[in-house]
Design a protein around this motif. Sequence first.
Motif, PDB file in Angstrom:
ATOM      1  N   ILE B   4       0.691  -1.037   0.048  1.00  0.00           N
ATOM      2  CA  ILE B   4      -0.053  -0.048  -0.131  1.00  0.00           C
ATOM      3  C   ILE B   4       0.865   1.091   0.039  1.00  0.00           C
ATOM      4  O   ILE B   4       1.748   1.409   0.848  1.00  0.00           O
ATOM      5  CB  ILE B   4      -1.037   0.182   1.137  1.00  0.00           C
ATOM      6  CG1 ILE B   4      -1.783  -1.259   1.284  1.00  0.00           C
ATOM      7  CG2 ILE B   4      -1.614   1.324   1.287  1.00  0.00           C
ATOM      8  CD1 ILE B   4      -2.717  -1.445   2.613  1.00  0.00           C
ATOM      9  N   HIS B   5       0.492   2.095  -0.703  1.00  0.00           N
ATOM     10  CA  HIS B   5       1.325   3.304  -0.902  1.00  0.00           C
ATOM     11  C   HIS B   5       0.899   4.374  -0.093  1.00  0.00           C
ATOM     12  O   HIS B   5      -0.555   4.891   0.052  1.00  0.00           O
ATOM     13  CB  HIS B   5       1.166   3.943  -2.241  1.00  0.00           C
ATOM     14  CG  HIS B   5       1.979   5.411  -2.625  1.00  0.00           C
ATOM     15  ND1 HIS B   5       1.443   6.387  -2.452  1.00  0.00           N
ATOM     16  CD2 HIS B   5       3.376   5.377  -2.972  1.00  0.00           C
ATOM     17  CE1 HIS B   5       2.351   7.406  -2.480  1.00  0.00           C
ATOM     18  NE2 HIS B   5       3.545   6.908  -2.912  1.00  0.00           N
ATOM     19  N   CYS B   6       1.534   4.814   0.975  1.00  0.00           N
ATOM     20  CA  CYS B   6       1.080   5.639   2.014  1.00  0.00           C
ATOM     21  C   CYS B   6       1.512   7.116   1.443  1.00  0.00           C
ATOM     22  O   CYS B   6       2.694   7.501   1.220  1.00  0.00           O
ATOM     23  CB  CYS B   6       1.893   5.267   3.244  1.00  0.00           C
ATOM     24  SG  CYS B   6       1.590   6.970   4.679  1.00  0.00           S
ATOM     25  N   PRO B   7       0.232   7.733   1.435  1.00  0.00           N
ATOM     26  CA  PRO B   7       0.674   9.392   0.958  1.00  0.00           C
ATOM     27  C   PRO B   7       1.487  10.061   1.896  1.00  0.00           C
ATOM     28  O   PRO B   7       1.937  11.046   1.182  1.00  0.00           O
ATOM     29  CB  PRO B   7      -0.714   9.792   0.648  1.00  0.00           C
ATOM     30  CG  PRO B   7      -1.626   9.081   1.373  1.00  0.00           C
ATOM     31  CD  PRO B   7      -0.899   7.608   1.900  1.00  0.00           C
ATOM     32  N   TYR B   8       1.607   9.965   2.946  1.00  0.00           N
ATOM     33  CA  TYR B   8       2.456  10.904   3.729  1.00  0.00           C
ATOM     34  C   TYR B   8       3.706  10.117   4.234  1.00  0.00           C
ATOM     35  O   TYR B   8       4.479  11.038   3.916  1.00  0.00           O
ATOM     36  CB  TYR B   8       1.967  10.464   5.344  1.00  0.00           C
ATOM     37  CG  TYR B   8       0.521  11.350   5.380  1.00  0.00           C
ATOM     38  CD1 TYR B   8       0.293  12.583   5.610  1.00  0.00           C
ATOM     39  CD2 TYR B   8      -0.607  10.585   5.393  1.00  0.00           C
ATOM     40  CE1 TYR B   8      -1.117  13.310   5.485  1.00  0.00           C
ATOM     41  CE2 TYR B   8      -1.822  11.158   5.539  1.00  0.00           C
ATOM     42  CZ  TYR B   8      -2.119  12.642   5.500  1.00  0.00           C
ATOM     43  OH  TYR B   8      -3.269  13.184   5.602  1.00  0.00           O
ATOM     44  N   CYS B   9       4.247   8.922   3.783  1.00  0.00           N
ATOM     45  CA  CYS B   9       5.352   8.481   3.990  1.00  0.00           C
ATOM     46  C   CYS B   9       6.040   8.354   2.559  1.00  0.00           C
ATOM     47  O   CYS B   9       7.450   8.407   2.431  1.00  0.00           O
ATOM     48  CB  CYS B   9       5.391   6.933   4.633  1.00  0.00           C
ATOM     49  SG  CYS B   9       5.106   6.842   5.942  1.00  0.00           S
TER      50      CYS B   9
END
Lengths: 167, 100
Positions: B4-9
């Motif tokens: 999952i791509h974390c938009p914050y990290c």
Amino acid sequence: MVEITRLPEEARFSFRVAAGGVAAASKAFGVDLPTTIGGMAANGSRRALCLGPDEWQLDAAASERDAVVAAFAGIYADTPHSLVEVTDREFTYQISGEQAEELLTVGVPRDMALVTVGSGTRTLFDTVPAILVREADNRFTLSVWRSFAPHAEELLHIANKEFAAGL
Amino acid sequence: MLLIHCPYCDKELPELEFAYAGEAHIARPVDPSALSDDEWRDFLFIRSNPRGTHFERWRHIHGCGRFFNAARDTVTDKFLTTYPAGEARPDISKLTGSKA
């Protein structure tokens, strides 16, 4: 073989501040707080690790604990923030040796290539929430909450024995 | 394991670090006492449960700790995009390349 040692406790703080207060907090702590998640910056014995968009872990020598608390109390009126000492919350293990990275993959789901030298992150170790820092290519520190520490430590030692046996 | 791509990290991270948190873009009514029982029930319990693109909340709980939104296809389990909480729903047709 990988060397697993528990490091002595230093002062450790959980720090949270809104984006507007980062500059003032950096000045108070004496380290420019990194703003990319995973980023780490140090100045002498003080070190800041960015864990989230508004969250940092601040490390300092045990002798500097009171000085850090006093410095942040001084900016509280102008820069509202949360500084909580969590020294006692976690045990920190140093894991070093040629196979250190491989040993950690026993419990860390994250691609270890993403954990670059001089960066750190909150992640999992087996089922235990942990803060993982890559100090050098083959040297890591893993901090886990003390109630989970027996499990994490045991697992590290079991994996280490398997490595030693060539499994 | 899902990545999952974390938009914050801004990284692709394993599903184990994340927690699912229900359907996204459901705003709490500003004045709950003005609602009828049926409307309140709809807000609390009735969800869209689509076959296809679903907008949902996730939390990067073992990481940066932030909630964010994702568009996921419930049939293929593929994540179409992830975006920070508070942003508007992205255009589905652009994500899937077809009319939704």
